[in-house]
Design a protein around this motif. Structure first.
Motif, PDB file in Angstrom:
ATOM      1  N   LYS A 171       8.310  57.142  28.997  1.00 49.26           N
ATOM      2  CA  LYS A 171       8.819  58.087  29.991  1.00 49.26           C
ATOM      3  C   LYS A 171       9.826  57.426  30.923  1.00 49.26           C
ATOM      4  CE  LYS A 171       4.811  61.187  29.981  1.00 49.26           C
ATOM      5  NZ  LYS A 171       3.688  61.750  30.780  1.00 49.26           N
ATOM      6  N   MET A 172       9.638  56.140  31.219  1.00 45.92           N
ATOM      7  CA  MET A 172      10.584  55.429  32.062  1.00 45.92           C
ATOM      8  C   MET A 172      11.931  55.289  31.356  1.00 45.92           C
ATOM      9  SD  MET A 172      10.301  51.649  33.854  1.00 45.92           S
ATOM     10  CE  MET A 172       8.756  52.105  34.649  1.00 45.92           C
ATOM     11  N   ALA A 173      11.888  54.947  30.068  1.00 47.74           N
ATOM     12  CA  ALA A 173      13.126  54.852  29.297  1.00 47.74           C
ATOM     13  C   ALA A 173      13.847  56.189  29.279  1.00 47.74           C
ATOM     14  CB  ALA A 173      12.823  54.391  27.873  1.00 47.74           C
ATOM     15  N   ALA A 174      13.081  57.271  29.142  1.00 41.40           N
ATOM     16  CA  ALA A 174      13.660  58.615  29.131  1.00 41.40           C
ATOM     17  C   ALA A 174      14.301  58.948  30.475  1.00 41.40           C
ATOM     18  CB  ALA A 174      12.579  59.632  28.784  1.00 41.40           C
ATOM     19  N   ASP A 188      -0.068  50.309  17.593  1.00 37.16           N
ATOM     20  CA  ASP A 188       0.299  51.286  16.571  1.00 37.16           C
ATOM     21  C   ASP A 188      -0.391  52.632  16.748  1.00 37.16           C
ATOM     22  OD1 ASP A 188      -2.043  49.665  15.711  1.00 37.16           O
ATOM     23  OD2 ASP A 188      -2.034  51.017  13.989  1.00 37.16           O
ATOM     24  N   GLN A 189      -1.464  52.685  17.546  1.00 38.08           N
ATOM     25  CA  GLN A 189      -2.185  53.939  17.740  1.00 38.08           C
ATOM     26  C   GLN A 189      -1.433  54.922  18.640  1.00 38.08           C
ATOM     27  OE1 GLN A 189      -5.101  54.615  16.022  1.00 38.08           O
ATOM     28  NE2 GLN A 189      -4.477  52.701  15.032  1.00 38.08           N
ATOM     29  N   GLN A 190      -0.497  54.415  19.444  1.00 35.96           N
ATOM     30  CA  GLN A 190       0.201  55.299  20.381  1.00 35.96           C
ATOM     31  C   GLN A 190       1.680  55.502  20.041  1.00 35.96           C
ATOM     32  OE1 GLN A 190      -0.202  54.929  24.560  1.00 35.96           O
ATOM     33  NE2 GLN A 190      -2.415  55.053  24.547  1.00 35.96           N
ATOM     34  N   THR A 191       2.100  55.045  18.870  1.00 36.16           N
ATOM     35  CA  THR A 191       3.515  55.122  18.534  1.00 36.16           C
ATOM     36  C   THR A 191       4.058  56.545  18.596  1.00 36.16           C
ATOM     37  OG1 THR A 191       3.287  53.191  17.096  1.00 36.16           O
ATOM     38  CG2 THR A 191       5.255  54.534  16.814  1.00 36.16           C
ATOM     39  N   SER A 192       3.437  57.456  17.884  1.00 34.47           N
ATOM     40  CA  SER A 192       3.935  58.834  17.847  1.00 34.47           C
ATOM     41  C   SER A 192       3.855  59.492  19.212  1.00 34.47           C
ATOM     42  CB  SER A 192       3.154  59.646  16.811  1.00 34.47           C
ATOM     43  OG  SER A 192       3.417  59.175  15.498  1.00 34.47           O
ATOM     44  N   LEU A 193       2.772  59.243  19.950  1.00 31.87           N
ATOM     45  CA  LEU A 193       2.639  59.810  21.293  1.00 31.87           C
ATOM     46  C   LEU A 193       3.758  59.333  22.210  1.00 31.87           C
ATOM     47  CD1 LEU A 193      -1.218  59.507  21.959  1.00 31.87           C
ATOM     48  CD2 LEU A 193       0.097  61.618  21.657  1.00 31.87           C
ATOM     49  N   ALA A 194       4.037  58.033  22.160  1.00 34.02           N
ATOM     50  CA  ALA A 194       5.070  57.467  23.025  1.00 34.02           C
ATOM     51  C   ALA A 194       6.450  58.001  22.659  1.00 34.02           C
ATOM     52  CB  ALA A 194       5.046  55.939  22.940  1.00 34.02           C
ATOM     53  N   LEU A 195       6.751  58.070  21.370  1.00 35.80           N
ATOM     54  CA  LEU A 195       8.067  58.551  20.957  1.00 35.80           C
ATOM     55  C   LEU A 195       8.239  60.034  21.263  1.00 35.80           C
ATOM     56  CD1 LEU A 195       8.292  55.763  19.742  1.00 35.80           C
ATOM     57  CD2 LEU A 195       9.202  56.774  17.637  1.00 35.80           C
ATOM     58  N   ASP A 196       7.176  60.804  21.108  1.00 37.01           N
ATOM     59  CA  ASP A 196       7.251  62.231  21.467  1.00 37.01           C
ATOM     60  C   ASP A 196       7.502  62.390  22.969  1.00 37.01           C
ATOM     61  OD1 ASP A 196       6.813  62.977  18.864  1.00 37.01           O
ATOM     62  OD2 ASP A 196       4.685  63.456  19.136  1.00 37.01           O
ATOM     63  N   ALA A 197       6.802  61.587  23.786  1.00 39.83           N
ATOM     64  CA  ALA A 197       6.977  61.653  25.237  1.00 39.83           C
ATOM     65  C   ALA A 197       8.397  61.255  25.634  1.00 39.83           C
ATOM     66  CB  ALA A 197       5.962  60.744  25.930  1.00 39.83           C
ATOM     67  N   LYS A 210      21.776  61.266  23.758  1.00 34.71           N
ATOM     68  CA  LYS A 210      20.538  61.807  23.207  1.00 34.71           C
ATOM     69  C   LYS A 210      19.571  60.665  22.918  1.00 34.71           C
ATOM     70  CE  LYS A 210      22.399  62.012  18.474  1.00 34.71           C
ATOM     71  NZ  LYS A 210      22.639  62.891  17.309  1.00 34.71           N
ATOM     72  N   PRO A 211      18.280  60.944  22.851  1.00 42.38           N
ATOM     73  CA  PRO A 211      17.284  59.864  22.686  1.00 42.38           C
ATOM     74  C   PRO A 211      17.484  59.077  21.397  1.00 42.38           C
ATOM     75  CG  PRO A 211      16.279  62.023  22.358  1.00 42.38           C
ATOM     76  CD  PRO A 211      17.636  62.263  22.917  1.00 42.38           C
ATOM     77  N   TYR A 212      17.209  57.771  21.504  1.00 42.92           N
ATOM     78  CA  TYR A 212      17.285  56.890  20.344  1.00 42.92           C
ATOM     79  C   TYR A 212      16.163  55.877  20.479  1.00 42.92           C
ATOM     80  CZ  TYR A 212      19.238  53.963  16.624  1.00 42.92           C
ATOM     81  OH  TYR A 212      19.427  53.267  15.461  1.00 42.92           O
ATOM     82  N   ALA A 213      15.277  55.832  19.479  1.00 45.02           N
ATOM     83  CA  ALA A 213      14.104  54.964  19.559  1.00 45.02           C
ATOM     84  C   ALA A 213      13.934  54.150  18.285  1.00 45.02           C
ATOM     85  CB  ALA A 213      12.843  55.790  19.807  1.00 45.02           C
ATOM     86  N   LEU A 214      13.685  52.872  18.458  1.00 47.57           N
ATOM     87  CA  LEU A 214      13.297  52.015  17.336  1.00 47.57           C
ATOM     88  C   LEU A 214      11.849  51.600  17.526  1.00 47.57           C
ATOM     89  CD1 LEU A 214      12.999  48.755  18.114  1.00 47.57           C
ATOM     90  CD2 LEU A 214      15.477  48.825  18.062  1.00 47.57           C
ATOM     91  N   ILE A 215      11.209  51.234  16.428  1.00 42.46           N
ATOM     92  CA  ILE A 215       9.853  50.707  16.494  1.00 42.46           C
ATOM     93  C   ILE A 215       9.804  49.376  15.760  1.00 42.46           C
ATOM     94  CG2 ILE A 215       8.737  52.956  16.735  1.00 42.46           C
ATOM     95  CD1 ILE A 215       8.025  52.886  13.793  1.00 42.46           C
ATOM     96  N   THR A 216       9.058  48.421  16.329  1.00 43.78           N
ATOM     97  CA  THR A 216       8.914  47.102  15.709  1.00 43.78           C
ATOM     98  C   THR A 216       7.694  47.127  14.797  1.00 43.78           C
ATOM     99  OG1 THR A 216       7.680  46.353  17.650  1.00 43.78           O
ATOM    100  CG2 THR A 216      10.035  45.872  17.587  1.00 43.78           C
ATOM    101  N   VAL A 217       7.912  46.762  13.530  1.00 41.98           N
ATOM    102  CA  VAL A 217       6.872  46.902  12.512  1.00 41.98           C
ATOM    103  C   VAL A 217       6.638  45.567  11.807  1.00 41.98           C
ATOM    104  CG1 VAL A 217       6.174  48.162  10.439  1.00 41.98           C
ATOM    105  CG2 VAL A 217       7.638  49.278  12.141  1.00 41.98           C
ATOM    106  N   PRO A 218       5.395  45.103  11.721  1.00 46.41           N
ATOM    107  CA  PRO A 218       5.100  43.865  10.974  1.00 46.41           C
ATOM    108  C   PRO A 218       5.274  44.112   9.477  1.00 46.41           C
ATOM    109  CG  PRO A 218       3.272  44.521  12.409  1.00 46.41           C
ATOM    110  CD  PRO A 218       4.184  45.682  12.290  1.00 46.41           C
ATOM    111  N   ILE A 219       6.178  43.378   8.839  1.00 51.86           N
ATOM    112  CA  ILE A 219       6.460  43.585   7.420  1.00 51.86           C
ATOM    113  C   ILE A 219       6.520  42.244   6.692  1.00 51.86           C
ATOM    114  CG2 ILE A 219       8.093  44.516   5.737  1.00 51.86           C
ATOM    115  CD1 ILE A 219       9.151  46.381   7.898  1.00 51.86           C
TER     116      ILE A 219
END
Length: 346
Positions: A171-174, A188-197, A210-219
């Motif tokens: 929300k602060m980024a927004a 990882d449990q809050q990823t979708s919630l945070a991006l939706d917010a 417009k919003p732009y979000a990346l997520i860091t993923v262990p691969i």
């Protein structure tokens, strides 16, 4: 729909090795990523951790930007409570002036978990508060204006990102109208919630319409699922050791070697931690990784994926990112969703 891919590097120090070797590994990996077509390469800021050599992102960014040709190099991120905003602006204004169009400035609020580090950095409860961070962030942005006293930041404004691992940071980024980097590898449990917010609350700014979000993923990607899991085991043991901080025990200082992993006497509770750790990772063959990533992108609608991985052998990590790049369309590190999702996304 396509999704660009990037890399987050912590410059891990393997048991028996040195920070100098870890930094050489980082330079080699950045050059490899540059050739493979990844979009950006970020360095994290960590202090007082014997297993991580990435403590001063601006210095390392300068080295990597000079050693590469097209890759965006950035901080993922600068922990703003640790630094005067004027100094951060001067550092990144200079980097942008030297490497125009190739520098990213990601900022975060987490100063670390070691109270000795907080004391050494002269941090207080006030300097680590949300209110103080908000003021520092606004001050930092202003230093890049043309009439700023920060030289050479004035007129040399790199893209600024806000980092976080919670709905509050989203929300602060927004609110600031900034691109957002969510630490999926941490929460990882809050990823979708945070991006939706973030998308719901986003306010357009001079930097971003417009919003732009990346997520860091262990691969970790390898020839087979079994080999990929084996390569990821040092990171899993390091995670197990990190849990000891919460119970007052002393964890091992550096990233374990394969030999240490093979000889480690896991308890049943630790085995459960390892299994949970692997559940949150994207580990496997190219086919397995593609399936998991395609599902993750579909669920989160992330605009960009930032891969992060740790192995005890840098050659294995180089190969992992090479195999990952091999999944991209037309030899560029841009993800094209699998055909089975095409109709659903249309």
């Amino acid at each position: 729909m396509s999704t660009p891919f990037s890399i987050l590097d912590l410059a891990p120090i393997v048991t028996g090795s040195t920070s100098a070797q870890a930094l050489r590994n980082t330079r080699e990996l950045a050059q490899h990523a540059d050739r493979l077509g990844y979009t950006r390469y970020w360095l994290a800021e960590h202090h007082g951790m014997p297993g991580i050599a990435s403590s001063v992102p601006p210095v390392l960014i300068a080295e990597l930007a000079a050693a590469t040709s097209r890759l965006r190099i950035g901080a993922g991120g600068v922990m703003l409570p640790n630094h005067p905003p004027l100094v951060v602006a001067e550092q990144f204004g200079m980097l942008e002036a030297l490497h125009p169009g190739r520098i990213d400035l990601g900022v975060g609020r987490n100063a670390g978990i070691d109270p000795r580090v907080a004391e050494a950095l002269q941090l207080s409860a006030e300097t680590q508060s949300i209110g103080d961070f908000t003021k520092r962030l606004a001050e930092l942005r202003n230093y890049f204006n043309e009439d700023s006293l920060a030289v050479p930041a004035a007129g040399n404004r790199p893209p600024m990102w806000l980092l976080g691992s919670s709905v509050r940071s989203a929300k602060m980024a927004a609110l600031f109208g900034l691109p957002y980097a969510f630490a999926h590898h941490i929460n990882d449990q809050q990823t979708s919630l945070a991006l939706d917010a973030y998308r719901e609350a986003f306010q357009p700014s001079a930097e971003l319409e417009k919003p732009y979000a990346l997520i860091t993923v262990p691969i970790i990607c390898a020839a087979t699922d079994r080999h990929a899991r084996k390569l990821a085991e040092p990171g899993a043991l390091a995670f197990v050791e990190l849990q000891k901080l919460g119970v007052g025990q002393s964890p091992r200082a550096q990233l374990p070697t394969m030999e240490e992993v093979e000889n480690y006497p896991y308890s049943s509770a630790e085995r459960e931690i390892v299994n949970a750790y692997f559940e949150s990772q994207v580990i496997g063959s190219q086919e397995t990784v593609r399936t998991k990533l395609d599902d993750l992108i579909r669920r989160t609608q992330a605009d960009e994926i930032m891969a992060t991985g740790m192995t005890s052998c840098n050659k294995d990590l180089l190969r992992s990112y090479e195999l990952l790049a091999g999944l991209y369309a037309d030899g560029a590190c841009v993800w094209t969703r699998a055909p089975e999702h095409a109709d659903a996304d249309a």
